[in-house]
Design a protein around this motif. Structure first.
Motif, mmCIF file in Angstrom:
data_model
loop_
_atom_site.group_PDB
_atom_site.id
_atom_site.type_symbol
_atom_site.label_atom_id
_atom_site.label_comp_id
_atom_site.label_asym_id
_atom_site.label_seq_id
_atom_site.Cartn_x
_atom_site.Cartn_y
_atom_site.Cartn_z
ATOM 1 N N SER A 171 0.855 -1.183 0.000
ATOM 2 C CA SER A 171 0.000 0.000 0.000
ATOM 3 C C SER A 171 0.894 1.236 0.000
ATOM 4 N N LYS A 172 0.728 2.078 -1.036
ATOM 5 C CA LYS A 172 1.481 3.328 -1.127
ATOM 6 C C LYS A 172 0.485 4.472 -1.021
ATOM 7 N N ILE A 173 0.648 5.296 -0.011
ATOM 8 C CA ILE A 173 -0.256 6.418 0.198
ATOM 9 C C ILE A 173 0.551 7.709 0.149
ATOM 10 N N GLY A 174 0.114 8.631 -0.690
ATOM 11 C CA GLY A 174 0.727 9.957 -0.748
ATOM 12 C C GLY A 174 -0.231 10.969 -0.153
ATOM 13 N N ARG A 175 0.192 11.636 0.904
ATOM 14 C CA ARG A 175 -0.705 12.582 1.574
ATOM 15 C C ARG A 175 -0.234 14.009 1.364
ATOM 16 N N SER A 176 -1.189 14.905 1.314
ATOM 17 C CA SER A 176 -0.892 16.333 1.272
ATOM 18 C C SER A 176 -1.998 17.081 1.987
ATOM 19 N N THR A 177 -1.617 18.125 2.692
ATOM 20 C CA THR A 177 -2.598 18.961 3.379
ATOM 21 C C THR A 177 -2.665 20.357 2.755
ATOM 22 N N VAL A 178 -2.049 20.532 1.584
ATOM 23 C CA VAL A 178 -1.916 21.866 0.985
ATOM 24 C C VAL A 178 -3.217 22.275 0.285
ATOM 25 N N ALA A 179 -3.583 23.539 0.453
ATOM 26 C CA ALA A 179 -4.747 24.115 -0.226
ATOM 27 C C ALA A 179 -4.302 25.307 -1.068
ATOM 28 N N HIS A 180 -4.980 25.499 -2.226
ATOM 29 C CA HIS A 180 -4.626 26.567 -3.168
ATOM 30 C C HIS A 180 -5.832 27.433 -3.491
ATOM 31 N N GLN A 181 -5.533 28.653 -3.922
ATOM 32 C CA GLN A 181 -6.563 29.449 -4.590
ATOM 33 C C GLN A 181 -6.808 28.833 -5.969
ATOM 34 N N PRO A 182 -8.056 28.931 -6.480
ATOM 35 C CA PRO A 182 -8.374 28.264 -7.762
ATOM 36 C C PRO A 182 -7.523 28.763 -8.920
ATOM 37 N N THR A 183 -6.949 29.952 -8.807
ATOM 38 C CA THR A 183 -6.150 30.519 -9.901
ATOM 39 C C THR A 183 -4.669 30.146 -9.805
ATOM 40 N N CYS A 184 -4.278 29.423 -8.761
ATOM 41 C CA CYS A 184 -2.858 29.101 -8.580
ATOM 42 C C CYS A 184 -2.356 28.219 -9.725
ATOM 43 N N LEU A 185 -1.136 28.482 -10.188
ATOM 44 C CA LEU A 185 -0.569 27.702 -11.291
ATOM 45 C C LEU A 185 -0.299 26.261 -10.885
ATOM 46 N N ARG A 186 -0.233 25.986 -9.582
ATOM 47 C CA ARG A 186 0.022 24.624 -9.125
ATOM 48 C C ARG A 186 -1.227 23.742 -9.129
ATOM 49 N N VAL A 187 -2.388 24.332 -9.331
ATOM 50 C CA VAL A 187 -3.635 23.554 -9.332
ATOM 51 C C VAL A 187 -3.644 22.596 -10.526
ATOM 52 N N ASN A 188 -4.016 21.337 -10.282
ATOM 53 C CA ASN A 188 -4.118 20.366 -11.380
ATOM 54 C C ASN A 188 -5.416 19.572 -11.260
ATOM 55 N N HIS A 189 -5.636 18.688 -12.224
ATOM 56 C CA HIS A 189 -6.931 18.007 -12.338
ATOM 57 C C HIS A 189 -7.187 17.006 -11.214
ATOM 58 N N ARG A 190 -6.144 16.647 -10.452
ATOM 59 C CA ARG A 190 -6.357 15.683 -9.364
ATOM 60 C C ARG A 190 -6.920 16.346 -8.111
ATOM 61 N N MET A 191 -6.851 17.656 -8.050
ATOM 62 C CA MET A 191 -7.315 18.346 -6.844
ATOM 63 C C MET A 191 -8.839 18.471 -6.857
ATOM 64 N N VAL A 192 -9.412 18.636 -5.651
ATOM 65 C CA VAL A 192 -10.857 18.793 -5.550
ATOM 66 C C VAL A 192 -11.153 20.102 -4.809
ATOM 67 N N PRO A 193 -12.288 20.750 -5.177
ATOM 68 C CA PRO A 193 -12.652 21.980 -4.462
ATOM 69 C C PRO A 193 -13.168 21.667 -3.059
ATOM 70 N N TRP A 194 -13.009 22.629 -2.187
ATOM 71 C CA TRP A 194 -13.482 22.466 -0.807
ATOM 72 C C TRP A 194 -14.972 22.105 -0.772
#
Ligand code: ZN
Length: 176
Positions: free
Chosen positions: A52-75
């Motif tokens: 089992s490989k789990i990758g965790r992140s607690t980071v949140a972005h503004q919707p306009t951030c260049l780091r936002v990608n299709h794997r992220m979900v809105p609050w």
């Protein structure tokens, strides 16, 4: 570790349930770093292994951030993805406001789940190590392999990754 029991492991959106013993488990979580990995190696009752490989992140972005990608979900959809109970930290680039309620369009980095079934200890070790040479293996992989080698003789050849130096030193000092 080592006892057989009912295990629940996620693979993407799938949930796997099976009888197995945990023979290795480690996390790369250190301090307040907002992203980390978790590895668990299960020995199933039929002798196969599941990683089992789990990758965790607690980071949140503004919707306009260049780091936002299709794997992220809105609050606004966080609960449906089981991401609403995670304490969020703001992206240092876009700095979303998280202190007084989270805006519905805030984009969340989510937990990624992979499960890899391996027929043998060798294929499990290869899956953990990837193409890396021993010296380049992340600490989390070295730790898990060292644990597996203590629980399961099929992993004994992978023990040296984490313990070669201390053992060599002990042997030297015990020589009469
Ligand atoms: Zn951002």
């Amino acid at each position: 570790m080592g006892e057989v029991g009912l295990r629940t492991v996620r693979d993407g959106q799938r949930v796997l349930r099976f009888q197995a013993a945990v023979i290795g488990a480690a996390t790369s979580q250190r301090g307040s770093s907002p992203r980390w990995s978790e590895l668990v190696v299960y020995r199933m009752v039929d002798g196969h292994y599941l990683i089992s490989k789990i990758g965790r992140s607690t980071v949140a972005h503004q919707p306009t951030c260049l780091r936002v990608n299709h794997r992220m979900v809105p609050w606004s959809k966080a609960a449906a993805f089981g991401e609403d109970s995670v304490q969020r930290v703001p992206c240092p680039d876009c700095r979303p406001e998280l202190g007084h309620g989270i805006a519905p369009d805030t984009m969340l980095e989510v937990t990624r789940y992979r499960a890899i079934l391996c027929q043998t200890a060798e294929s499990a070790a290869e899956s953990l190590m990837g193409d890396r040479a021993a010296l380049l293996m992340p600490q989390i992989v070295q730790t898990v392999l060292a644990q597996c080698s203590e629980s399961d003789p099929n992993f004994s050849r992978y023990a040296e990754a984490d313990t070669a130096l201390p053992r060599a030193w002990e042997n030297t000092t015990r020589t009469p």
